[in-house]
Design an enzyme around this catalytic site. Structure first.
Site, mmCIF file in Angstrom:
data_model
loop_
_atom_site.group_PDB
_atom_site.id
_atom_site.type_symbol
_atom_site.label_atom_id
_atom_site.label_comp_id
_atom_site.label_asym_id
_atom_site.label_seq_id
_atom_site.Cartn_x
_atom_site.Cartn_y
_atom_site.Cartn_z
ATOM 1 N N CYS A 64 0.867 -1.190 0.000
ATOM 2 C CA CYS A 64 0.000 0.000 0.000
ATOM 3 C C CYS A 64 0.899 1.234 0.000
ATOM 4 O O CYS A 64 2.067 1.134 -0.385
ATOM 5 C CB CYS A 64 -0.985 -0.014 1.169
ATOM 6 S SG CYS A 64 -0.229 0.013 2.805
ATOM 7 N N ASN A 98 2.225 1.545 4.430
ATOM 8 C CA ASN A 98 2.536 0.252 5.090
ATOM 9 C C ASN A 98 2.215 0.282 6.587
ATOM 10 O O ASN A 98 2.877 -0.373 7.384
ATOM 11 C CB ASN A 98 4.012 -0.144 4.852
ATOM 12 C CG ASN A 98 4.339 -1.600 5.201
ATOM 13 O OD1 ASN A 98 5.460 -1.901 5.575
ATOM 14 N ND2 ASN A 98 3.392 -2.498 5.092
ATOM 15 N N CYS A 144 -1.492 0.739 7.391
ATOM 16 C CA CYS A 144 -2.931 0.430 7.487
ATOM 17 C C CYS A 144 -3.297 -0.807 6.664
ATOM 18 O O CYS A 144 -3.425 -1.902 7.196
ATOM 19 C CB CYS A 144 -3.777 1.624 7.046
ATOM 20 S SG CYS A 144 -3.592 3.088 8.088
ATOM 21 N N ARG A 145 -3.486 -0.639 5.358
ATOM 22 C CA ARG A 145 -4.062 -1.725 4.543
ATOM 23 C C ARG A 145 -3.138 -2.930 4.384
ATOM 24 O O ARG A 145 -3.572 -4.069 4.587
ATOM 25 C CB ARG A 145 -4.459 -1.177 3.161
ATOM 26 C CG ARG A 145 -5.600 -0.195 3.210
ATOM 27 C CD ARG A 145 -5.728 0.579 1.924
ATOM 28 N NE ARG A 145 -4.599 1.476 1.715
ATOM 29 C CZ ARG A 145 -4.388 2.208 0.645
ATOM 30 N NH1 ARG A 145 -5.242 2.125 -0.362
ATOM 31 N NH2 ARG A 145 -3.357 3.009 0.546
ATOM 32 N N SER A 146 -1.876 -2.694 3.989
ATOM 33 C CA SER A 146 -1.034 -3.872 3.686
ATOM 34 C C SER A 146 -0.645 -4.677 4.931
ATOM 35 O O SER A 146 -0.642 -5.914 4.861
ATOM 36 C CB SER A 146 0.178 -3.517 2.821
ATOM 37 O OG SER A 146 1.033 -2.610 3.454
ATOM 38 N N ASP A 195 -8.410 3.712 1.102
ATOM 39 C CA ASP A 195 -7.448 4.051 2.149
ATOM 40 C C ASP A 195 -8.202 4.608 3.362
ATOM 41 O O ASP A 195 -8.856 5.648 3.249
ATOM 42 C CB ASP A 195 -6.504 5.114 1.563
ATOM 43 C CG ASP A 195 -5.414 5.491 2.533
ATOM 44 O OD1 ASP A 195 -5.437 5.012 3.675
ATOM 45 O OD2 ASP A 195 -4.526 6.262 2.124
HETATM 46 P P1 4NP Z 1 -1.861 2.814 4.055
HETATM 47 O O1 4NP Z 1 -2.517 4.159 4.627
HETATM 48 O O2 4NP Z 1 -1.287 3.170 2.689
HETATM 49 O O3 4NP Z 1 -3.015 1.874 3.962
HETATM 50 O O4 4NP Z 1 -0.804 2.388 5.062
HETATM 51 C C1 4NP Z 1 -1.838 5.382 4.717
HETATM 52 C C2 4NP Z 1 -0.978 5.619 5.746
HETATM 53 C C3 4NP Z 1 -0.350 6.846 5.863
HETATM 54 C C4 4NP Z 1 -0.608 7.843 4.942
HETATM 55 C C5 4NP Z 1 -1.489 7.608 3.892
HETATM 56 C C6 4NP Z 1 -2.094 6.372 3.784
HETATM 57 N N1 4NP Z 1 -0.006 9.121 5.080
HETATM 58 O O5 4NP Z 1 -0.313 10.020 4.287
HETATM 59 O O6 4NP Z 1 0.825 9.328 6.009
#
Ligand code: 4NP
Length: 166
Positions: free
Chosen positions: A8, A11, A13-15, A125
């Protein structure tokens, strides 16, 4: 051994959720000796961090433990892994930007395996969303991971342990 990498943006949340869920499903199928997985982010904002607390508590409410430290996706991953499973189109574009000419990994969209909402490409997301968005993310990933595992078992002709199920 089949090696799978969930990818993702951050790294956190989703992955890592996909990784934790998939590990649980693989263990329940008795296939730890045949399938392994990891996760990574295309961005470097959260390197070394544990998954987001909201995702950890969502996972925990479904009996899934998240045990991962954020790391950045890199070129070598194309040769380490058989499948790179991306969460959305921007992850896909970021991954393809550094794809080497030769690399064994097949790059696929996680949402292709969703049995409920066919034709939707992205796992949304939840980072800027509500706790409900984190729960929705869990349910999407639960369905996708289960179907993805079934497909790997079929396409790679892996053997399910007789007393296990997917
Ligand atoms: P992820 O979510 O891609 O599912 O881990 C996010 C985590 C952090 C951010 C964006 C999406 N950020 O902008 O910091």
């Amino acid at each position: 051994m089949i090696n799978i990498l969930f990818v993702c943006l951050g790294n956190i949340c989703r992955s890592p959720m996909a990784e934790g869920l998939f590990k649980k499903q693989v263990a329940e199928a008795g296939m730890n000796d045949q399938i392994s997985c990891d996760s990574a982010g295309t961005a470097s904002f959260h390197l070394g961090q544990q998954p987001d607390k909201r995702m950890v508590s969502t996972a925990s409410s479904h009996g899934v433990k998240l045990n991962h430290k954020a790391r950045q996706f890199n070129k070598a991953d194309f040769n380490t892994f058989d499948y790179i499973v991306v969460m959305d189109e921007s992850n896909f574009n970021n991954v393809m930007k550094i794809k080497p000419l030769k690399g064994k990994a097949k790059v696929i969209f996680m949402r292709n395996y969703d049995e409920y909402v066919l034709g939707v490409k992205e796992v949304p997301d939840p980072y800027y969303g509500t706790m409900e968005d984190f729960q929705t993310c869990y349910y999407i990933l639960e369905s996708c991971c289960r179907n993805f595992l079934k497909e790997i078992i079929e396409t790679k002709s892996l053997k399910l342990q007789s007393n296990h199920n997917v």
